[in-house]
Design a protein around this motif. Structure first.
Motif, PDB file in Angstrom:
ATOM      1  N   VAL A   1      65.122   2.502  53.577  1.00  0.00           N
ATOM      2  CA  VAL A   1      64.489   1.292  54.109  1.00  0.00           C
ATOM      3  C   VAL A   1      63.483   0.737  53.100  1.00  0.00           C
ATOM      4  N   LYS A   2      62.618   1.614  52.584  1.00  0.00           N
ATOM      5  CA  LYS A   2      61.624   1.171  51.597  1.00  0.00           C
ATOM      6  C   LYS A   2      62.302   0.699  50.315  1.00  0.00           C
ATOM      7  N   ARG A   3      63.382   1.367  49.964  1.00  0.00           N
ATOM      8  CA  ARG A   3      64.110   1.018  48.733  1.00  0.00           C
ATOM      9  C   ARG A   3      64.720  -0.378  48.845  1.00  0.00           C
ATOM     10  N   SER A   4      65.378  -0.656  49.960  1.00  0.00           N
ATOM     11  CA  SER A   4      65.971  -1.973  50.169  1.00  0.00           C
ATOM     12  C   SER A   4      64.894  -3.050  50.242  1.00  0.00           C
ATOM     13  N   TRP A   5      63.777  -2.719  50.884  1.00  0.00           N
ATOM     14  CA  TRP A   5      62.655  -3.652  50.971  1.00  0.00           C
ATOM     15  C   TRP A   5      62.168  -4.021  49.574  1.00  0.00           C
ATOM     16  N   GLN A   6      62.110  -3.007  48.688  1.00  0.00           N
ATOM     17  CA  GLN A   6      61.641  -3.223  47.329  1.00  0.00           C
ATOM     18  C   GLN A   6      62.625  -4.064  46.534  1.00  0.00           C
ATOM     19  N   LEU A   7      63.923  -3.771  46.649  1.00  0.00           N
ATOM     20  CA  LEU A   7      64.927  -4.469  45.846  1.00  0.00           C
ATOM     21  C   LEU A   7      65.059  -5.939  46.235  1.00  0.00           C
ATOM     22  N   THR A   8      64.878  -6.253  47.507  1.00  0.00           N
ATOM     23  CA  THR A   8      65.046  -7.640  47.965  1.00  0.00           C
ATOM     24  C   THR A   8      63.769  -8.450  47.838  1.00  0.00           C
ATOM     25  N   ARG A   9      62.677  -7.821  47.399  1.00  0.00           N
ATOM     26  CA  ARG A   9      61.423  -8.553  47.239  1.00  0.00           C
ATOM     27  C   ARG A   9      61.592  -9.638  46.167  1.00  0.00           C
ATOM     28  N   GLY A  10      61.275 -10.862  46.542  1.00  0.00           N
ATOM     29  CA  GLY A  10      61.433 -11.975  45.621  1.00  0.00           C
ATOM     30  C   GLY A  10      62.852 -12.500  45.529  1.00  0.00           C
ATOM     31  N   ASN A  11      63.805 -11.871  46.236  1.00  0.00           N
ATOM     32  CA  ASN A  11      65.220 -12.305  46.219  1.00  0.00           C
ATOM     33  C   ASN A  11      65.753 -12.495  47.637  1.00  0.00           C
ATOM     34  N   TRP A  12      64.847 -12.727  48.604  1.00  0.00           N
ATOM     35  CA  TRP A  12      65.292 -12.802  49.996  1.00  0.00           C
ATOM     36  C   TRP A  12      66.244 -13.980  50.201  1.00  0.00           C
ATOM     37  N   TRP A  13      65.848 -15.164  49.735  1.00  0.00           N
ATOM     38  CA  TRP A  13      66.672 -16.346  50.003  1.00  0.00           C
ATOM     39  C   TRP A  13      68.017 -16.256  49.294  1.00  0.00           C
ATOM     40  N   ARG A  14      68.030 -15.725  48.098  1.00  0.00           N
ATOM     41  CA  ARG A  14      69.299 -15.567  47.388  1.00  0.00           C
ATOM     42  C   ARG A  14      70.193 -14.564  48.117  1.00  0.00           C
ATOM     43  N   THR A  15      69.620 -13.446  48.540  1.00  0.00           N
ATOM     44  CA  THR A  15      70.390 -12.457  49.290  1.00  0.00           C
ATOM     45  C   THR A  15      70.887 -13.040  50.602  1.00  0.00           C
ATOM     46  N   PHE A  16      70.031 -13.768  51.294  1.00  0.00           N
ATOM     47  CA  PHE A  16      70.416 -14.402  52.561  1.00  0.00           C
ATOM     48  C   PHE A  16      71.572 -15.377  52.353  1.00  0.00           C
ATOM     49  N   GLY A  17      71.501 -16.196  51.318  1.00  0.00           N
ATOM     50  CA  GLY A  17      72.561 -17.163  51.063  1.00  0.00           C
ATOM     51  C   GLY A  17      73.893 -16.496  50.773  1.00  0.00           C
ATOM     52  N   ILE A  18      73.881 -15.426  49.973  1.00  0.00           N
ATOM     53  CA  ILE A  18      75.130 -14.733  49.638  1.00  0.00           C
ATOM     54  C   ILE A  18      75.726 -14.068  50.870  1.00  0.00           C
ATOM     55  N   VAL A  19      74.880 -13.402  51.660  1.00  0.00           N
ATOM     56  CA  VAL A  19      75.370 -12.733  52.872  1.00  0.00           C
ATOM     57  C   VAL A  19      75.906 -13.751  53.864  1.00  0.00           C
ATOM     58  N   LEU A  20      75.188 -14.849  54.053  1.00  0.00           N
ATOM     59  CA  LEU A  20      75.626 -15.886  54.993  1.00  0.00           C
ATOM     60  C   LEU A  20      76.937 -16.517  54.543  1.00  0.00           C
ATOM     61  N   LEU A  21      77.035 -16.872  53.267  1.00  0.00           N
ATOM     62  CA  LEU A  21      78.265 -17.489  52.760  1.00  0.00           C
ATOM     63  C   LEU A  21      79.447 -16.545  52.895  1.00  0.00           C
ATOM     64  N   THR A  22      79.234 -15.261  52.607  1.00  0.00           N
ATOM     65  CA  THR A  22      80.323 -14.281  52.739  1.00  0.00           C
ATOM     66  C   THR A  22      80.785 -14.178  54.185  1.00  0.00           C
ATOM     67  N   SER A  23      79.840 -14.143  55.120  1.00  0.00           N
ATOM     68  CA  SER A  23      80.198 -14.062  56.544  1.00  0.00           C
ATOM     69  C   SER A  23      80.991 -15.285  56.983  1.00  0.00           C
TER      70      SER A  23
END
Length: 327
Positions: A194-216
């Motif tokens: 949980v902490k690891r994922s929190w760290q990796l997505t820091r500063g990349n939330w919107w990019r990650t959200f866009g990729i996950v949403l588009l894939t879905s």
């Protein structure tokens, strides 16, 4: 071996699945077939119990029993589906991440490399469910207090609260998107993941959200376009082949149910395999952006070529995050 763009992640996920069909589509179809089988077996009993509503004078006990049976079915089916989806997402990270260092993965090899991480993966699932239940209790509790204290004006509190809860759920889901990949590839526990994922997505939330949403969206559209006509054709086939003079029986719908569940399971499995591929490449991309993970991948690619067939990307990393160490 460099940070990836959106098109590269989507194309890479498809190519990785295509190169390892048994370890990706095979495992996905197997787990979805188990879920579909459990659903059909339980739904057959539920349909039988619902026949009580066709009688002219159903007893209160029979009505309560029918609703209880449906509740048990929904609960068990939901738990089985969620557990299978989480295990599937975790296992498929293995062949798709190994494809990054140009390694093919067989069906048995994927199971062998992932079996020791299944329990931590399920632990992460329980942790996520517990957090969701706590949030639900908070929302319901505040809503109940608003209804008691504000009466007809309670909607002014409840509606924004529900919207805020949904937004928080989406935000947390994206923050935890790569936790299963971290569990499988770094050998860490649920809370550290949980902490690891929190760290990796820091500063990349919107990019990650866009990729996950588009894939879905892509998976949903393609699955609907292909599976809906097939399901309709199967329904027509069973409708024409059934006898019009036969007495109505809920169990008569089981052949149609089995056929439609099989079609749904097939295309759902293919979609999940592709989504897992995107998640795995997204995890690798985030590590390259934050930790220079491409250097580690180059070294592991050389080790794999030197006779280490079971190597996992990140499993030997002494660069950036230490597997099993503090996040």
């Amino acid at each position: 071996m460099r940070p990836l763009g959106l098109g590269e992640i989507l194309d890479g996920a498809f190519q990785a699945c295509r190169r390892n069909p048994l370890a990706t589509f095979g495992i996905a179809i197997l787990l979805q077939a188990v879920v579909a089988l459990v659903t059909v077996l339980m739904l057959g009993n539920v349909l039988s119990s619902l026949e009580v509503f066709e009688s002219q004078n159903p007893t209160p006990d029979s009505i309560i029993g029918a609703f209880a049976g449906f509740g048990v079915f929904a609960s068990v089916a939901g738990i089985v589906s969620a557990a299978a989806l989480l295990v599937l997402q975790g296992i498929l990270v293995i062949p798709l991440a190994r494809a990054v260092i140009n390694q093919r993965t067989s069906f048995g090899q994927a199971w062998r490399l992932s079996r020791s991480r299944i329990l931590p993966l399920l632990g992460f699932g329980l942790l996520s469910v517990a957090a969701g239940l706590v949030g639900l209790v908070v929302v319901v509790g505040i809503s109940a207090l608003a209804i008691i204290g504000l009466a007809e004006y309670s909607a002014l509190v409840i509606v924004p609260l529900v919207l805020a809860g949904m937004a928080a759920l989406v935000w947390a889901g994206i923050k935890l998107a790569v936790a299963p990949a971290a569990i499988m590839l770094e050998g860490i526990g649920p809370w550290t993941a949980v902490k690891r994922s929190w760290q990796l997505t820091r500063g990349n939330w919107w990019r990650t959200f866009g990729i996950v949403l588009l894939t879905s969206i892509i998976v949903s559209i393609i699955g609907s376009v292909i599976s809906t006509p097939l399901t309709f054709a199967v329904s027509l086939f069973f409708g024409f082949s059934s006898s019009a003079s036969a007495a109505p029986d809920a169990l008569d719908s089981l052949p149609l149910l089995i056929a439609t569940q099989a079609i749904a399971a097939l295309f759902t499995a293919i979609g999940y395999a592709f989504q897992a591929g995107v998640t795995a490449l997204l995890y690798v991309d985030l590590r390259m952006r934050r930790e220079g993970f491409d250097v580690v991948l180059l070294r592991e690619h050389e080790q794999a070529g030197a006779g280490h067939p079971d190597i996992l990307p990140g499993g030997t990393a002494s660069f950036g995050h230490q597997p099993g160490g503090p996040a």
